[in-house]
Design a protein around this motif. Sequence first.
Motif, PDB file in Angstrom:
ATOM      1  N   PHE A 167       0.846  -1.198   0.000  1.00 31.34           N
ATOM      2  CA  PHE A 167       0.000   0.000   0.000  1.00 31.34           C
ATOM      3  C   PHE A 167       0.885   1.253   0.000  1.00 31.34           C
TER       4      PHE A 167
ATOM      5  N   ALA B  10       2.021   1.655  -3.441  1.00 30.17           N
ATOM      6  CA  ALA B  10       0.908   2.118  -4.285  1.00 30.17           C
ATOM      7  C   ALA B  10       0.683   3.618  -4.131  1.00 30.17           C
ATOM      8  N   CYS B  11       0.918   4.149  -2.941  1.00 30.94           N
ATOM      9  CA  CYS B  11       0.593   5.550  -2.636  1.00 30.94           C
ATOM     10  C   CYS B  11       1.782   6.486  -2.705  1.00 30.94           C
TER      11      CYS B  11
ATOM     12  N   LYS C 209      -3.635  -7.416  -3.668  1.00 30.01           N
ATOM     13  CA  LYS C 209      -4.387  -6.729  -2.623  1.00 30.01           C
ATOM     14  C   LYS C 209      -3.420  -6.131  -1.599  1.00 30.01           C
ATOM     15  N   THR C 210      -3.558  -4.839  -1.351  1.00 30.84           N
ATOM     16  CA  THR C 210      -2.751  -4.186  -0.329  1.00 30.84           C
ATOM     17  C   THR C 210      -3.683  -3.352   0.535  1.00 30.84           C
TER      18      THR C 210
ATOM     19  N   ILE D 296      -4.583  -1.357   4.713  1.00 34.43           N
ATOM     20  CA  ILE D 296      -4.477  -1.271   6.172  1.00 34.43           C
ATOM     21  C   ILE D 296      -5.867  -1.432   6.783  1.00 34.43           C
TER      22      ILE D 296
ATOM     23  N   VAL E  31      -9.157   0.211   3.951  1.00 35.91           N
ATOM     24  CA  VAL E  31      -8.447   1.243   3.190  1.00 35.91           C
ATOM     25  C   VAL E  31      -7.275   0.565   2.489  1.00 35.91           C
ATOM     26  N   GLY E  32      -7.233   0.653   1.170  1.00 32.19           N
ATOM     27  CA  GLY E  32      -6.157  -0.034   0.464  1.00 32.19           C
ATOM     28  C   GLY E  32      -6.217   0.194  -1.026  1.00 32.19           C
ATOM     29  N   ALA E  33      -5.497  -0.652  -1.749  1.00 29.93           N
ATOM     30  CA  ALA E  33      -5.436  -0.520  -3.206  1.00 29.93           C
ATOM     31  C   ALA E  33      -5.193  -1.884  -3.825  1.00 29.93           C
ATOM     32  N   PHE E  34      -5.618  -2.052  -5.071  1.00 27.72           N
ATOM     33  CA  PHE E  34      -5.157  -3.180  -5.867  1.00 27.72           C
ATOM     34  C   PHE E  34      -3.860  -2.726  -6.518  1.00 27.72           C
ATOM     35  N   TYR E  35      -2.755  -3.364  -6.181  1.00 25.42           N
ATOM     36  CA  TYR E  35      -1.459  -2.922  -6.699  1.00 25.42           C
ATOM     37  C   TYR E  35      -0.573  -4.135  -6.895  1.00 25.42           C
TER      38      TYR E  35
END
Lengths: 365, 365
Positions: free
Chosen positions: A111, A114-115, A140-141, A143, A152-156
């Motif tokens: 994550f 990703a950010c 999948k990433t 917190i 709260v996260g992102a596909f990365y």
Amino acid sequence: MQTLKVELGERSYPIYIGEGLLDQPELLAPHIAGRQVAIVSNETVAPLYMERLSKTLGAYKVLPVVLPDGEAYKNWETLQLVFDALLTARHDRRTTVVALGGGVIGDMAGFAAACYQRGVDFIQVPTTLLSQVDSSVGGKTGINHPLGKNMVGAFYQPNAVLIDTASLKTLPPRELSAGLAEVIKYGLICDKPFLTWLEANVDALRNLDQVALTEAIQRSCQAKAAVVGADERETGVRATLNLGHTFGHAIETHMGYGVWLHGEAVAAGTVMALEMSMRLGWISQDERDRGIRLFQRAGLPVVPPQEMTASQFMQHMSVDKKVLDGRLRLVLLRHMGEAVVTDDYPQEILQATLAADYRAIVAPL
Amino acid sequence: MQTLKVELGERSYPIYIGEGLLDQPELLAPHIAGRQVAIVSNETVAPLYMERLSKTLGAYKVLPVVLPDGEAYKNWETLQLVFDALLTARHDRRTTVVALGGGVIGDMAGFAAACYQRGVDFIQVPTTLLSQVDSSVGGKTGINHPLGKNMVGAFYQPNAVLIDTASLKTLPPRELSAGLAEVIKYGLICDKPFLTWLEANVDALRNLDQVALTEAIQRSCQAKAAVVGADERETGVRATLNLGHTFGHAIETHMGYGVWLHGEAVAAGTVMALEMSMRLGWISQDERDRGIRLFQRAGLPVVPPQEMTASQFMQHMSVDKKVLDGRLRLVLLRHMGEAVVTDDYPQEILQATLAADYRAIVAPL
């Protein structure tokens, strides 16, 4: 060494599996674009492997970032430590973030990658069985949030995943068992022959037989890679990977993060999914018991916490991501080795599943 | 109404531009998948437009989320308020987040949409000129970090952008001017005829002439959409959109977020880029002065803060994302109407640009 490829078009990436891969710089070099590398690990794993991996990456300027250990720290405050370290060391957008540790480290480092500056390169070096067969594959990433897990996260996607099977020698047995929960899951949802193989090999796996571990990790990653390749953003078949997770997340949330290991909650949650599948008439009682016994032999809990009521389960599950417009979608077994995602079931069967006496169910096994 | 399409394959989206679009539910309906909508706005914009937009979205369950106003609040703590609201109201992964406000709201609501449950639908309703011509197009979202601006974020595309030109009637004149800085930028980097048009229409724009505003917004969005469509992740030509931004970010960081408006810092930063382009022999002194006069007529500052030294500029710029492996890349003008991104310039020309006496340069204009 085995190499698997996760097919995702221009974001495809390889998974390397084998003993001693941590010491092989030529595997990582093609996946690192700049000169800066940040290795994100935790207080437990860093003393074991940070120096070794830093030496393997000796051609780069390596920044070690050591976070506190545990699901309880999978939050924004800990993530912020990664951003602080990257910015203080002036890492630019060509930096590569390497996750060295289990699923929590992989989720947080991923994550962060990703950010950070809206996305930098990312490599996974999972050191627990759970992260090797589950969280390092699929992108999948994220917190946790006080109101829910992984909210709260992102596909990365990583550039590469490096699995050194020898790292399992330093893993506590309880965590090895937790990883086996996800391995068994692959058999249940999509690979019945693998279930039979596991019944023959579960003792060897717990004894850290490297040949058996390599086989189990490879088959698990293959199963997951196939599912993820077919459905990257979890709109369809990918959701079957969450067998046992909706019930399991409720257990984790209710007990407080980290009291039950994720794999332990998934095991007990999967027992509930087996029970519900049986009550729907989709699998037999023998098949349910076959699944429960395999979890038991892997050293996993098969009974949800006694103090959790059906209404507590419902409350926790209704903030789960599997809720679409108010209807709770569950992953269940249509047959052994074949999972389905459905919100089309009688509510009373879900209620009966939540209220079932699991102690009585497992007593004769 | 004008409709532009930003071409990004399966993530393409339309930009609607026109007067009174806030009251047209049929424009938004095709872009909302579920029944839940969260409108994220701030304390300044919400009293003006929240009720009206909620009424337009009356077919959905609308959750208003009102954040404090200003760049100083573009941080994790404020973002957390969005997650808290979404989770408390049990918004699931089919929710749609609508950004109603300026660039800060768009960046934060977009980043919240990118991260909430690993990504939910997102619609931009920009209400400032700056956000209409800049931040609503291109998918950049994020928050600031104490060590740098926009250091944490994501590339995340909206499903649609709705620009109601009438909303500029409530915008303070200082912010209208700040938006014009980005409008002028498009002329400088890629559209020389637009520069000539702006010289003829800058007074009409400041007087809120709706025809002139519509034309300026459309041409700006078109320029940006073309550049973004060619280079979504800013590996090449997209970086030319940052004309004046590297110098400008240094000004913003040094002065403290929010003391100078973003567009004001970009205007002064672009004057520095014009000066450096002239010192490199790429544009003439007359062309430099033509650019400076246009910023002046738009009501913008054209002199960087007197107290900032060359070394302070260098310090702030070296953590900028435009640094690749230690070399500072700058956007400069090869000709009027044609920008280039380069790290191939004599360091003494950069130093001379940072040390130039801008008061003396603009005095005769």
